[in-house]
Scaffold this active site. Structure first.
Site, PDB file in Angstrom:
ATOM      1  N   GLU A 193     -14.710 -36.203  -0.513  1.00 37.84           N
ATOM      2  CA  GLU A 193     -15.548 -35.564  -1.548  1.00 37.84           C
ATOM      3  C   GLU A 193     -16.780 -36.382  -1.922  1.00 37.84           C
ATOM      4  OE1 GLU A 193     -14.703 -32.741  -1.686  1.00 37.84           O
ATOM      5  OE2 GLU A 193     -12.585 -32.805  -1.162  1.00 37.84           O
ATOM      6  N   GLY A 194     -17.463 -36.882  -0.913  1.00 32.16           N
ATOM      7  CA  GLY A 194     -18.600 -37.759  -1.136  1.00 32.16           C
ATOM      8  C   GLY A 194     -18.127 -39.193  -1.134  1.00 32.16           C
TER       9      GLY A 194
END
Length: 601
Positions: free
Chosen positions: A445-446
Site C-alpha cells: 500500500e505504498g
C-alpha cells in the site's frame, strides 16, 4: 509451535484507559461500547484467533494457496472452514454501517480485533483487510443501486473485495496504468467493458466466498494522460442480478499466483480482464477520471490496517520469544558463576531484547488504536470543529502508523529469531515464518519511503506544519503531566519526552522552511523524519499509558501495572533519545544523498 495468547488485557487497557473510551461513548451510535461489551467482543475474538486461526498458520505456510488450470485457486486445508466461522460469527461486519448489515462499532475496537487476525494468521487476515477497503469506498462513493447490490454481502463477508491497482509497468507510479474501459451503454448506465492485466492482487481469486468484487483502476477513451485520467470500476467475478442473486461468470480470470517469501497461504494473483470476450463488465464508481481520489479512500483505510499487520505479527513474535526464553536453559548467570545453567530470560542481553520487542510492540499498538479513535471521531463527532481536528490527526498519523508500525514488525520479528538463537533460524520453531510474513508489510500500500514523502510533503508542508504543531502540543501536555506526577518513574520520563518533542519540532521547522525551495532535500530527509516522528509518537502513547496507571489504579493486576511501567521506562531510555539522534539526518543528511555521484554504487 507455541500457542497464540492474544494480549487482551493490554488491548482493553489501551482502549478503556489510555484512549479514554468515554470519548467514543459520546459519539452518536457508539454508546454501546461499554466495558462489558468490549470484554465480550475481545474475548470471543481471542477464541477464534487462538483456537481456529493460529493452528492453521503453519499449515498455510507449508501447503500454500494452489493455482490450477482454468484460474482456480484452492486455499490450504482448513482455511475454508475457518473463514466460514469468521463470516458466520459476524466478525466482518464490526465497524460498518448498520443500514447495510454492519454492527456500527468503533474502528478503534475493530482494530483490536483485526490485530488478533494478523497475529494469529497474517495470510488469513489479509482477506478481510482488502474487503474493508472496498466497503469503505462504496459506503462513501457508491451509487444507491451499487450500495444495494454489493454492500450487504461485502459487509457480511459472503463476498470479498479486492483492490486492482498495479500493472507490470505501473507499480507505485499509477500514472502509467493501461487497463482500458470502454463505455457499454447497451448494458446499462455507467456500465463499461474492461480489458487489461493487473498483478499482485491479494485474494484476487480463492474458494472462501461465493463472489469476489474487484475494484479496478482503468482509463476511459479520451481520458487525460497520467493520474488525472484514471477511473475506478466495480468488476464482479460473477455478475449480480437485480434481485441480488448471482448470474453468469464475468470475464475475469486469475492466470497465476506468485511464489513469495512469506504469507504463502495468501494468494497474490495475476488477473486478466476481458481476455476472452469484448471485455469484462464493470460499473463506474463516482465520475470518470475520479479514480485516484476514490482509490485513496481504499488506500488510506488499507494503510492503517497494514500498520496493524506490523503490530499483530510483532505481538505474535513477542509471545513466542517470551515462551521460549522462559523455557530454554543455556549458560550460567554472570552474577552466579558457581551455580548451574539458567533459563535464558535471566540473561541481561536476552531481557534487553525482550524489553525492546515488548516496548516497540505496545507503543505501536497504542498508536494504531489512537489513529483508529481519531478516525471514528472524524466521521461521527457531533461537533464539526472536533471532527475536523480529528480528521487532521488521522491524516497526519496514517503514514506514521503504516511505515513505523511495519518497521516495528520487521524489527521485532527479527529479534524473535535472535532470542531463539540458531533454533530461530530453523523453520520448525515457527519464528522464521513470522519474520518472512512481516517483510511484505513495509512494501504494501505504498512503500515506507512513499509514506515518508507523504508525511513530509502532503501532511506537513501542505498546511505549513499546523497539524504537526497540534500533535506536538499534545505531546508537551503529556510531558507536563509527567513532571507534575508524584511517582519518580514518571518524572524520570519527562526529560526524554520533552527533548524528543523539541527535536521533532526543530525537524518539522526545517521541513517547512526547506520544502518549497529545495524539495529534493526534503525527499532525502523524509525517511529519518518519519522515523523520528514514529519514535516520539510511540513514546507519547507509552507515557500516556504510565500516566493512566498513575491516575487510575484499576490495572488488570499488580503484575500488569509493574510490567507496563517498566516497559514505558525502557522505551523512554532506549527509544526516545532516537528522536534527537535522527535530527542530523533530517537537517543535514540530505547533502551526501544529493551530491554523491552514481558511480559510487
Amino acid at each position: 509451535m507455541v500457542p497464540y495468547s492474544p494480549p487482551v488485557d493490554d488491548m482493553r487497557f489501551v482502549l478503556e484507559q489510555v484512549l479514554g473510551r468515554g470519548q467514543l461513548t459520546e459519539v452518536p451510535g457508539f454508546s454501546e461500547t461499554t466495558p462489558d461489551m468490549l470484554e465480550a467482543i475481545l474475548g470471543e475474538a481471542a477464541k477464534l484467533a487462538s483456537n481456529v486461526l493460529a493452528p492453521l498458520n503453519h499449515v498455510g505456510d507449508r501447503q500454500h494457496a494452489r493455482w490450477s488450470e482454468g484460474g482456480v485457486v484452492t486455499m490450504p486445508q482448513g482455511f475454508k472452514e475457518a473463514y466460514a466461522q469468521y463470516r458466520d460469527g459476524g466478525w466482518n461486519a464490526l465497524p460498518f454501517d448498520p443500514e447495510h448489515g454492519g454492527q456500527g462499532l468503533p474502528w478503534a475496537v475493530a482494530f483490536a480485533v483485526q490485530e488478533m487476525w494478523h497475529a494469529s494468521n497474517m495470510s488469513f487476515g489479509l482477506c478481510p483487510t482488502l474487503n474493508q477497503g472496498a466497503v469503505e469506498l462504496l459506503q462513501e462513493y457508491g451509487s444507491p443501486s451499487q450500495k444495494t447490490l454489493f454492500l450487504e454481502n461485502l459487509i457480511s463477508g459472503h463476498w470479498t473485495g479486492t483492490m486492482n491497482l498495479t500493472e507490470p509497468q505501473a507499480g507505485s507510479d499509477l500514472s502509467t496504468v493501461r487497463c482500458v474501459a470502454q463505455p457499454a451503454p447497451d448494458l446499462g448506465e455507467n456500465t463499461y467493458r474492461l480489458k487489461g492485466q493487473k498483478i499482485y492482487i491479494t485474494y484476487g481469486e480463492h474458494d472462501l466466498a461465493e463472489n469476489v468484487i474487484h475494484m479496478v483502476l482503468a482509463r476511459t477513451p479520451g481520458a487525460p494522460e497520467g493520474t488525472k485520467g484514471i477511473s475506478l470500476f466495480i468488476v464482479p467475478k460473477f455478475m449480480v442480478k437485480d434481485d441480488g442473486s448471482l448470474g453468469e461468470r464475468n470475464d475475469v480470470v486469475c492466470t497465476s499466483i506468485e511464489k513469495k517469501l512469506g504469507i504463502a497461504a495468501s494468494p497474490t494473483c495475476t488477473m486478466m480482464y476481458g481476455d476472452n470476450s469484448d471485455g469484462a463488465v464493470g460499473y463506474l464508481v463516482g465520475e470518470e477520471c475520479q479514480g485516484l481520489k476514490l482509490m485513496f479512500v481504499m488506500m488510506n483505510n488499507a494503510r492503517l490496517s497494514v500498520g496493524l499487520e506490523g503490530v499483530g505479527i510483532a505481538a505474535r513474535a513477542l509471545d513466542q520469544a517470551v515462551a521460549f526464553a522462559k523455557d530454554r536453559v543455556q549458560s550460567k548467570h554472570l552474577a552466579k558463576p558457581k551455580e548451574g545453567p539458567v533459563r535464558i530470560i535471566e540473561h541481561a542481553d536476552v531481557r534487553r531484547m525482550l524489553l525492546r520487542m515488548k516496548s516497540l510492540t505496545e507503543a505501536a499498538r497504542a498508536l494504531t488504536y489512537q489513529a483508529g479513535m481519531y478516525l471514528d471521531l472524524s466521521k461521527l463527532h457531533p461537533d464539526a470543529t472536533e471532527a475536523a481536528n480529528a480528521k487532521a490527526m488521522v491524516d497526519l498519523l496514517t503514514p506514521v502508523v503504516k511505515a513505523w508500525g511495519t518497521d516495528v514488525g520487521c524489527d521485532v520479528t527479527s529479534l524473535g529469531i535472535q532470542v531463539h538463537g540458531g533454533m530461530g533460524y530453523v523453520e520448525e520453531t515457527g519464528a522464521a515464518q513470522h519474520f518472512r510474513d512481516a517483510r511484505i508489510a513495509p512494501i504494501y500500500e505504498g512503500t515506507n519511503g512513499i509514506q515518508a514523502n507523504d508525511l513530509a510533503f502532503r501532511k506537513v508542508l501542505r498546511d505549513q506544519g499546523q497539524a504537526a504543531s497540534a500533535f506536538l502540543e499534545q505531546v508537551r501536555s503529556v510531558a507536563e503531566a509527567l513532571e507534575a506526577s508524584d511517582e519518580p518513574q514518571l518524572k524520570a520520563m519527562k526529560p526524554r519526552l520533552s527533548d524528543g518533542c523539541d527535536a521533532l519540532e526543530e525537524a518539522t521547522r526545517w521541513i517547512v522552511d526547506t520544502g518549497a525551495s529545495e524539495p529534493n532535500r526534503v525527499a532525502a530527509s523524509a525517511y529519518p523524519y518519519l522515523s523520528a516522528f514514529g519514535y516520539l509518537a510511540g513514546g507519547w502513547m507509552l507515557c500516556r499509558s504510565a500516566l493512566a496507571l498513575s491516575e487510575n489504579a484499576a490495572a488488570p493486576s499488580a503484575e500488569f501495572r509493574d510490567a507496563k511501567l517498566a516497559t514505558a521506562r525502557f522505551y523512554a531510555d532506549h527509544f526516545l533519545p532516537q528522536v534527537r539522534a535522527h535530527l542530523p539526518a533530517v537537517t543535514a543528511g540530505h547533502a551526501v544523498v544529493d551530491e554523491a555521484p552514481e558511480s559510487i554504487f
